[in-house]
Design an enzyme around this catalytic site. Structure first.
Site, short mmCIF file in Angstrom:
data_model
loop_
_atom_site.label_atom_id
_atom_site.label_comp_id
_atom_site.label_asym_id
_atom_site.label_seq_id
_atom_site.Cartn_x
_atom_site.Cartn_y
_atom_site.Cartn_z
N CYS A 62 5.85 -10.48 -16.92
CA CYS A 62 6.09 -11.82 -16.38
C CYS A 62 7.54 -11.93 -15.93
CB CYS A 62 5.78 -12.87 -17.44
SG CYS A 62 5.89 -14.57 -16.83
N ASP A 106 3.95 0.36 23.68
CA ASP A 106 4.10 1.55 24.50
C ASP A 106 2.75 1.84 25.16
OD1 ASP A 106 5.20 4.03 25.46
OD2 ASP A 106 4.05 5.02 23.88
#
Length: 710
Positions: free
Chosen positions: A14, A406
């Site tokens: 935690c 591209d």
């Protein structure tokens, strides 16, 4: 001295343990950026480069927190070298706490009757139950009090002690048990999340069938197989290492690496990945990478390290929790000191409400929800062939407004193929292709390979070419079945003086459409021409349409190819805008303009020349299977299957992740707000507050784990 330490921290389940570690480590390393916490995997990374801090200094600081650490071992179980008590102490103590608290209640109900006093025997059982519930908490609470930095452990300890002081023994025992039980459930649920995510990536087979120099096959660990060795993979087995097939054909299920749903046919010379599953053929594979450098190993490492690269939501939640807890504590203290005086009420009632607010101040459910969601999202993406290199990149696709792409190898297949075969002057397609195939058979040029492949794919026999001559930069000539033929470009046709106006018009039209033209002729006339192009991928049009549907406002093509070819591909694919004939630095400039205009911009490419633009974009994406190492290393995300349809999937996956994170945050805060109101109204109890906090933690973890099913 090592530049980086990787440690497993036992019990780091935690944000409270993270806070505790930061408290001791920050004075040592001086800079919070040197600390990387992966709560889900219980992992701590400490960057020691450029400092005089030793490993001993770090280990001593961790020891002061009361947490146990060891050097990180990849894919090792956390309980391998733990004693029975270390493995099960929380379960045992929680059980003792619950049983003794219950016995105390039964005795109180049996002996106390209608009286308000608690029998001594009940107090004894309650005390043992409280001690069992808090024994692991009190040392941390003391350190928190001593450093004047209140945390969850101190808040709960004060709540229990306060309940005892006002005579609420059952409430105190209930809170101690529920708090211990919530920590147990939290540890179990985080452990379950760890195991679920680890199982997704546990794809490597334990053994490889290595063929030694004598030809015998023996089983060894993949880590013991040298690069360049030959391994045998039997039908149905997982491939142990990256390599290239030297013998056999088979279909290979590449879903674990690339996310492809359909097995891919593989034959001699084809590459295969570790972790993929062989079909019904026997394969012999020459290994090309060591076990710790395979594509699978890199994916596992990147997903493992990704948890320490926190997403923006994680950082926000941590900052919020740092403010939220002290604010609620101050509100609780003011309520305790001011309200009884203002309304003339009894102190005991408002002291009880003060203790309830202390429980509500615990931010654990809020903080644990985000890293679970992020890492589940990373693991699910990896299984779908999308490698995200850190939690920091999980949320970015959800905000994308523009994507630059591209052309070659991204929108297109990256290799030319025959588009049209146009015979003339009495010749047919078969004759034209076989003549061209004969003249191109021994050439390594991509156009030549495409023509030969097309000829063979149609089942045609390629005749031999005698007196073969290469015409440098122009074409080739030779004698086929006793008759001379030549092959070359449009310019070579013009030089030969055999071009007619009709042929010229046809060739110009094809070239404007982005086609490369190969002309075939003999001494008498033009036999015809073959057009080739780098064809767009099958999924490109559909992927571009889905990106538009997903709300991406602008899709651009950035390419170094000529403008005619670029525009033809863009029109076919559905791209909005084209920038052609660009150098690598021109691509960077174009991406920078996009970032200024839209802020959230992605660049996707596969070549070395794309790497600078990938680095400049808000999000860099590489085509992973055929992409260059430079592009893959520079990119933030890699599409391992070279499948553009994964791009709209990624955007929706990112949005779903963000939605679940927001749901968890909103739910956690709503539970807190509800109990604040109920506390002021006098309807909240200590046990109900901690039960709600425990339930909230479990629900947000479960909600985050839904992403594993993406």
């Amino acid at each position: 001295m090592a530049s980086e330490m990787k440690l497993r921290i036992y019990g780091m389940d935690c944000a409270e343990e993270v806070t505790l570690l930061k408290r001791e480590l920050l004075p040592v390393v001086k800079n919070e950026e040197r600390l990387g916490f992966d709560v889900l995997n219980g992992k701590l990374i400490v960057d020691l480069s450029g400092t005089d801090v030793t490993e001993g200094d770090v280990l001593a600081a961790i020891e002061r927190t009361g947490l146990r650490s060891e050097h990180w071992r990849d894919r090792s179980e956390t309980t391998d070298d733990q004693s029975f008590w270390q493995q099960h102490q929380r379960s045992i103590l929680t059980t003792v706490s619950g049983l003794f608290g219950l016995v105390g209640l039964v005795i109180q109900l049996a002996l106390g009757g209608e009286t308000e006093s608690v029998p001594i025997s009940s107090i004894v059982f309650y005390s043992i139950g409280i001690l069992a519930g808090l024994v692991l908490v009190l040392p941390k609470a003391w350190r928190s009090l001593f450093s004047l930095r209140p945390d969850m452990n101190l808040l709960m300890s004060v709540a229990v002690v306060g309940a005892v002081l006002i005579g609420e023994w059952f409430e105190g025992a209930s809170v101690a048990f529920l708090f211990s039980f919530s920590l147990l459930l939290e540890s179990w649920s985080v452990g379950r999340a760890r195991r679920a995510i680890a199982s997704l990536m546990d794809l490597s087979p334990p053994t490889a069938h290595l063929r030694d120099q004598t030809g015998d096959v023996k089983d060894v660990a993949p880590a013991d197989v040298p690069v360049g060795s030959v391994v045998v993979v039997r039908p149905g087995e997982r491939i142990p290492l990256d390599g290239r097939i030297t013998k056999g054909t088979s279909s290979v299920n590449q879903a674990p690496i690339t996310g492809e749903s359909v097995p891919v046919e593989k034959e001699n010379g084809d590459e295969v990945f570790a972790g993929t599953i062989n079909g019904d053929g026997l394969l012999e594979i020459e290994t090309t990478k060591a076990a710790d450098d395979t594509t699978l190993a890199r994916i596992i490492k990147m997903v493992g390290d990704a948890g320490s690269k926190r997403a923006p939501s994680e950082k926000w939640v941590e900052k919020f929790a740092a403010v939220y807890t002290p604010v609620v504590m101050v509100v609780a203290l003011l309520m305790l000191l001011i309200t009884p005086l203002a309304f003339g009420d009894q102190w005991s009632g408002w002291l009880y409400r003060f203790l309830v607010l202390l429980v509500i101040a615990c931010p654990c459910a809020l903080v644990i929800s985000t890293p679970v969601s992020v890492v589940a999202s990373l693991a699910a993406a990896a299984r779908n062939g999308v490698l995200i290199k850190g939690g920091v990149y999980v949320e970015v696709p959800a905000h994308l407004k523009a994507i630059a792409m591209d052309k070659t190898g991204t929108l297109t297949q990256g290799a030319p193929r025959v588009i049209d075969v146009v015979p003339m002057n009495g010749h047919d397609e078969a004759e034209l292709l076989t003549r061209a195939g004969a003249l191109e058979l021994n050439s390594n040029h991509p156009l030549a390979k495409a023509i030969v492949e097309e000829t063979r794919s149609r089942g045609m026999t390629i005749p031999p070419a005698d007196n073969f001559v290469t015409i440098q930069g122009k074409g080739a000539s030779g004698v086929i079945q006793g008759k001379p033929f030549w092959l070359g470009s449009h310019r070579y046709l013009e030089q030969r003086g055999q071009e007619t106006p009709e042929v010229h018009q046809q060739l110009e039209s094809m070239q404007e459409a982005g086609r490369t033209v190969v002309v075939v002729g003999n001494d008498e006339h033009v036999c015809g021409f073959i057009t080739l192009a780098d064809a767009i991928r099958e999924e490109t049009r559909d992927a571009i349409a889905k990106l538009h549907e997903a709300g991406v406002e602008q899709l651009l093509m950035l390419t170094g190819d000529n403008e005619g070819t670029a525009k033809a591909i863009a029109k076919e694919a559905g791209i909005d805008e084209v920038h052609a004939e660009l150098l690598p630095e021109d691509k960077v400039t174009a991406v920078e303009r996009l970032v200024e205009q839209h802020k959230h911009v992605a660049m996707i490419g596969d070549g070395v020349n794309d790497a600078p633009a990938l680095a400049r974009a808000s999000l860099g994406l590489a085509m992973g299977a055929a992409g260059s190492d430079a592009a893959i290393e520079t990119a933030d995300i890699a599409l391992m299957s070279d499948d553009l349809s994964k791009l709209p999937w990624l955007i929706h996956h990112s949005r779903r992740t963000l939605s679940i994170i927001r749901q968890n945050i909103a739910f956690s805060l709503a539970v807190k707000a509800l109990f604040v109101v109920l506390t002021f109204a006098g309807f909240a109890s200590l046990w109900a507050a901690i039960a709600a906090d425990m339930g909230a933690s479990l629900l947000v973890i479960g909600n985050g784990l839904r992403l594993l099913k993406s």
